[in-house]
Design an enzyme around this catalytic site. Structure first.
Site, PDB file in Angstrom:
ATOM      1  N   ASN A 101       0.855  -1.247  -0.027  1.00 14.95           N
ATOM      2  CA  ASN A 101       0.181   0.026  -0.015  1.00 14.95           C
ATOM      3  C   ASN A 101       1.051   1.388  -0.071  1.00 14.95           C
ATOM      4  OD1 ASN A 101      -2.605  -0.945   0.004  1.00 14.95           O
ATOM      5  ND2 ASN A 101      -2.704  -1.231   2.090  1.00 14.95           N
ATOM      6  N   ILE A 102       0.059   2.310  -0.608  1.00 14.63           N
ATOM      7  CA  ILE A 102       0.779   3.637  -0.486  1.00 14.63           C
ATOM      8  C   ILE A 102       0.604   4.081   1.095  1.00 14.63           C
ATOM      9  CG2 ILE A 102       0.110   6.067  -0.814  1.00 14.63           C
ATOM     10  CD1 ILE A 102       0.748   4.601  -3.351  1.00 14.63           C
ATOM     11  N   CYS A 126       4.567  13.086  -9.771  1.00 17.90           N
ATOM     12  CA  CYS A 126       5.382  11.643  -9.623  1.00 17.90           C
ATOM     13  C   CYS A 126       6.162  11.557 -10.686  1.00 17.90           C
ATOM     14  CB  CYS A 126       4.649  10.443  -9.187  1.00 17.90           C
ATOM     15  SG  CYS A 126       3.435   9.962 -10.006  1.00 17.90           S
TER      16      CYS A 126
END
Length: 198
Positions: A101-102, A126
């Site tokens: 996960n982030i 990003c």
């Protein structure tokens, strides 16, 4: 060079480097990969290359939220410095694993910067403007009270075939209840006063 056709034959005709200016076209603006407006004063994109710097100057950015762990390249740092742009780096590792996960806390820190209108206009980016940027924008959409299907639809438009279930699960489970915010303080419902001159 342009191509001219004479009775089926194709000939190349050299153009001068100033041909755009000669035709009155002026400078061309090239937005970064996956560029889009998120809301008034908030933009998103992939990594801005030098060819996009003129375009970014036209946005009159105050801040950049950079979501990669790698050091910001010197040319980008110089661009930011020379234009009075503050760079906030929140190093989120690129994760291709389906169940990685982030990091929740890093997204919360980035949201604090993003929700502060003193940092607007702001660019979030990003590498490709898909996953990490998409997750942060998805959390903004939750704060704006978007329904999950609309949040996922926006995420998938940028991530396309590379959309990740883990990113969507992260956005779905992200708890906005303890964030101090005014949901519509930067919304499209208000006119952004720092207009762009054309």
């Amino acid at each position: 060079m342009t191509l001219e056709s004479y009775a089926g034959d194709v000939h190349t005709v050299p153009q001068s480097e100033n041909s755009m200016e000669e035709r009155g076209g002026g400078e061309l603006f090239v937005p970064p990969l996956n560029f889009a407006m998120v809301d008034n004063g908030i933009f998103r994109s992939g990594f801005p290359e030098p060819v996009s710097f003129s375009f970014l100057q036209s946005l009159r950015l105050k801040s950049i939220i950079y979501l990669c762990p790698e050091a910001y390249p010197e040319v980008n740092r110089e661009f930011a410095k020379s234009n009075g742009i503050q760079v906030f780096q929140f190093g989120i590792e690129r994760c291709k694993e389906p169940f990685v996960n982030i990091p929740d806390e890093v997204i919360r820190e980035a949201l604090q910067v993003l929700l502060d209108t003193e940092n607007h206009p702001v660019l979030i980016h990003c590498k490709s403007g898909k996953h990490r940027t998409g997750c942060l924008v998805g959390c903004v959409r939750k704060i704006q009270r978007w329904c999950l299907s609309s949040i996922f639809d926006e995420y998938q438009r940028f991530a396309a075939a590379k959309a990740r279930i883990s990113d969507q699960r992260f956005m779905e489970l992200f708890d906005i209840s303890n964030l101090k915010h005014t949901p519509l303080s930067f919304s499209c419902s208000k006119r952004y006063t720092n207009t762009i001159d054309y």
